[in-house]
Design an enzyme around this catalytic site. Sequence first.
Site, PDB file in Angstrom:
ATOM      1  N   CYS A  76       9.543  69.664  67.247  1.00 34.65           N
ATOM      2  CA  CYS A  76      10.713  70.510  67.405  1.00 34.65           C
ATOM      3  C   CYS A  76      10.413  71.835  66.709  1.00 34.65           C
ATOM      4  CB  CYS A  76      11.914  69.824  66.753  1.00 34.65           C
ATOM      5  SG  CYS A  76      13.390  70.825  66.798  1.00 34.65           S
ATOM      6  N   CYS A 227      15.263  76.365  72.549  1.00 35.26           N
ATOM      7  CA  CYS A 227      14.338  75.282  72.209  1.00 35.26           C
ATOM      8  C   CYS A 227      13.018  75.945  71.803  1.00 35.26           C
ATOM      9  CB  CYS A 227      14.142  74.371  73.421  1.00 35.26           C
ATOM     10  SG  CYS A 227      12.854  73.141  73.180  1.00 35.26           S
TER      11      CYS A 227
HETATM   12  N1  LIG Z   1      14.450  67.671  72.937  1.00 42.07           N
HETATM   13  C1  LIG Z   1      13.086  67.805  72.555  1.00 42.07           C
HETATM   14  C2  LIG Z   1      12.880  67.813  71.085  1.00 42.07           C
HETATM   15  C3  LIG Z   1      13.510  68.976  70.382  1.00 42.07           C
HETATM   16  C4  LIG Z   1      12.844  70.315  70.709  1.00 42.07           C
HETATM   17  C5  LIG Z   1      13.451  71.420  69.927  1.00 42.07           C
HETATM   18  N2  LIG Z   1      14.802  71.738  70.126  1.00 42.07           N
HETATM   19  C6  LIG Z   1      12.573  72.627  69.710  1.00 42.07           C
HETATM   20  O1  LIG Z   1      13.078  73.591  69.126  1.00 42.07           O
HETATM   21  O2  LIG Z   1      11.383  72.589  69.997  1.00 42.07           O
HETATM   22  C7  LIG Z   1      12.253  66.643  73.127  1.00 42.07           C
HETATM   23  O3  LIG Z   1      12.789  65.533  73.319  1.00 42.07           O
HETATM   24  O4  LIG Z   1      11.056  66.862  73.358  1.00 42.07           O
END
Ligand SMILES: N[C@@H](CCC[C@H](N)C(=O)O)C(=O)O
Length: 328
Positions: A76, A227
């Site tokens: 993340c 993200c």
């Molecule tokens: N939902 C993603 C994990 C989280 C990613 C995040 N928000 C970021 O900032 O990179 C997954 O399940 O891969």
Amino acid sequence: MIIEGLKSHGSGNDFLIIDELTTNLTFTEQEREKLAKALCDRGRLGADGILFVMKSEQADCRMRVFNADGSEASMCGNGLRCVARYANDALGLDKMIVETMKANLLVEKTKDIYKGIPTFKVEISPVSFNVKDLPLIIERETLQNEPLPELHSSLLFSALAVPNPHLITLVDSEILQSGLQADLSAKVNQPNELFPDGVNVSFVKELEPGSIYVRTYERGVGFTNACGTAMSASSLVTCSIGLNELEREISVYNNGGKVKCVVHFDEKKQTYSIDLIGNATYEFKISLEIDKNQPEQFVILEKQKFEEETSLYAKLQDEVQTYLQTAL
Ligand SMILES: N[C@@H](CCC[C@H](N)C(=O)O)C(=O)O
């Protein structure tokens, strides 16, 4: 039990930090999953995920990331910046190595992205274009700016693991404003033959040279403000197709703010890595009383807001939103 948590965000991608580094807190796997579901529920406390900051035998500390649906993610990017700040405050190290599920990553405090906003640079790596690493089940080894007719008749997609899985496509304003991203994301994040583990889906729009906008539907969460791994992966994709350049700062706008990415290619190792640079903002400290067997019954004992830094961040967010109104 009592949990003293810290709510933080990177580009509006928000997380509850639970400290197992300087406290005696510890959880079973099932407890972590249940805590994530209970505490991330937007009807109650609300967050995109939980970041467990832990002791590490091979690095300065360790991060584990649980999505709002209770699933664990390998990485993340926005969360890693929040952990970098938290561990920096706890351990007094401006530069450190954080153990994550698949790699030990360099994080460091860096120049404020916007006046007064604590800013961290984190390493996003390893990067793989091999579809097996997502996994994406197709008859080819890679998918790089190519059609995926099983999903859509005309869009060109890139699939990469950084190391969590991402599916990226460049779009125009009309497609961005349509409901297509929601439809496609729902397809590949329910039981399906292409992406058995689901995938983070990003629609990317070029804004001006050196600037892009990225919107992501996150696996295990849904649409988020931003993200970090998706913005890093998208920056790399724009370099691969010649829109941006390696080693040059790329401004990446998102619905929760703005970050900068620099994409590197190591000729010797033939590997990519990305620097993700952006805010790590504390929203509030919270004290929770929780029964581990029924975490959804948690009680908030105390909540203390970080007024000054949240209002400073709101200024950056205002500027970004004003820019995006005309740029998109
Ligand atoms: N939902 C993603 C994990 C989280 C990613 C995040 N928000 C970021 O900032 O990179 C997954 O399940 O891969």
